[in-house]
Design an enzyme around this catalytic site. Structure first.
Site: not given
Ligand code: ADE
Length: 344
Positions: A38-39, A51, A57, A95, A134, A152, A211
């Site tokens: 999705w990126r 999203e 999940t 789910g 969100y 979130d 960290c």
């Molecule tokens: N959690 C929900 N959406 C996200 C995203 N686009 N990138 C990383 N973690 C996510």
């Protein structure tokens, strides 16, 4: 490297350091971001689906379903035209089925009332079924570049640690939201939001934060010393289910029962019947499965006789992939070899 004194005493200090913090985070994200499907798109529909799937999940489980879902429903029109049973069947295993119903419902509203175009303002997104603050902020910022902060659970944890706030404090949620809004990068809000989430998912971990790898370490008041809210008290439930099978190979059938349409979880979906084993009867195997706040432990029996089958419906195993099965049912049927294993 930022100086240690730059730690944030209150949220207002964030404004002073916001530009440096954004730059450090975005540089870290550019170097460390995971390559997720999705990126690689700007298609708002695909971003929206991701999203919704990602809420509650894990990324690994979403990856397994995302491609197949979009192959079946490649556009908002295709999703809108599908039946609810088809949508739930494709959602099986993720789910929280209410999310799938709302996604489907919103797709129908978009096609019917918005000419099939996903709205481009935060307010109009918020008005769609299933869109909370969100989802509207995540889709709005990632797909349309709207300068809004998406908060979130991961983001909340990161910002609480940065500022040294406890979730038990009054006004915690409002403070976090205010800080998130001050920090969001208005030029690259989608990357910024995903970067904070990525930081929470891969570095600022709930129990053992890494960290030394954190781009915000110099501005963090707690450096992982911060107590996070207690782990939710998961309940444990032990039960037994049966797989009644008849026939062999391509003519094999399995008996399934339909959950009540009034059930609060997974309403109307198909599952294996409950079973009361005889004393000493051995289970074929045991499956563990978490649903919301309950860890289910299920002993699975394969009764030798079909003389006493409960009320239910026989299905050809070849048809199972078309059914809205609960995630547990799918897990068990795969384990029994009645369905192919998940493609990863
Ligand atoms: N959690 C929900 N959406 C996200 C995203 N686009 N990138 C990383 N973690 C996510």
């Amino acid at each position: 490297m930022p100086a240690t004194e730059a730690q944030l005493p209150t949220h207002s200090a964030a404004a002073v350091h916001a530009a440096e913090m954004r730059a450090a985070l975005l540089a870290w994200y550019a170097a460390h971001r995971r390559d997720l499907p999705w990126r690689a798109t700007r298609d708002p529909y695909r971003i929206w689906v991701s999203e919704v799937m990602l809420q509650q999940t894990r990324v690994a489980a979403v990856l397994e379903h995302y491609r197949e879902f979009l192959q079946t429903f490649p556009t908002v029109q295709a999703l809108s035209a599908a039946s609810e049973a088809e949508v739930l069947a494709r959602w099986s295993g993720l789910g929280y089925y209410r999310r799938a119903r709302m996604l489907h419902h919103a797709a129908q509203v978009i096609v019917r009332e918005q000419n099939g175009e996903i709205p481009r303002t935060a307010e109009a997104l918020r008005a769609l079924p299933g869109f909370g603050a969100y989802t509207a902020a995540a889709v709005g910022s990632i797909a349309f570049g709207l300068p809004v902060a998406a908060v979130d659970g991961n983001v909340e944890r990161v910002l609480a640690r940065i500022a040294g706030w406890s979730a038990a404090e009054r006004g915690f949620a409002a403070q976090v939201r205010e800080l998130a809004t001050e920090l969001v990068d208005t030029a690259q809000p989608g990357d910024y939001n995903q970067a904070v989430m990525e930081l929470g998912a891969t570095v600022c971990l709930p129990r053992q934060p890494l960290c030394l790898h954190c781009p915000w370490q110099g501005w963090c008041r707690t450096r992982g010393e911060h107590a996070m809210p207690a782990r939710s008290t998961m309940q444990r439930q032990h039960s037994a289910r049966a797989a009644y099978l008849r026939g062999q190979g391509s003519t094999q059938q399995v008996l399934l029962c339909r959950r009540s349409s009034q059930a609060s979880l997974m309403a109307g979906m198909w599952e294996l019947p409950m079973y009361a084993p005889q004393p000493g009867e051995a289970a074929a195997f045991t499956v563990r499965h978490a649903i919301t706040v309950t860890n289910h432990v299920i002993d699975l029996f394969t009764p030798a006789s079909n003389d006493l089958v409960p009320d239910g419906q026989w299905f050809d195993t070849a048809q199972l992939h078309e059914l809205a099965l609960t995630g547990l049912t799918r897990k068990v049927l795969r384990r029994l070899g009645c369905m192919p294993s998940a493609k990863v």
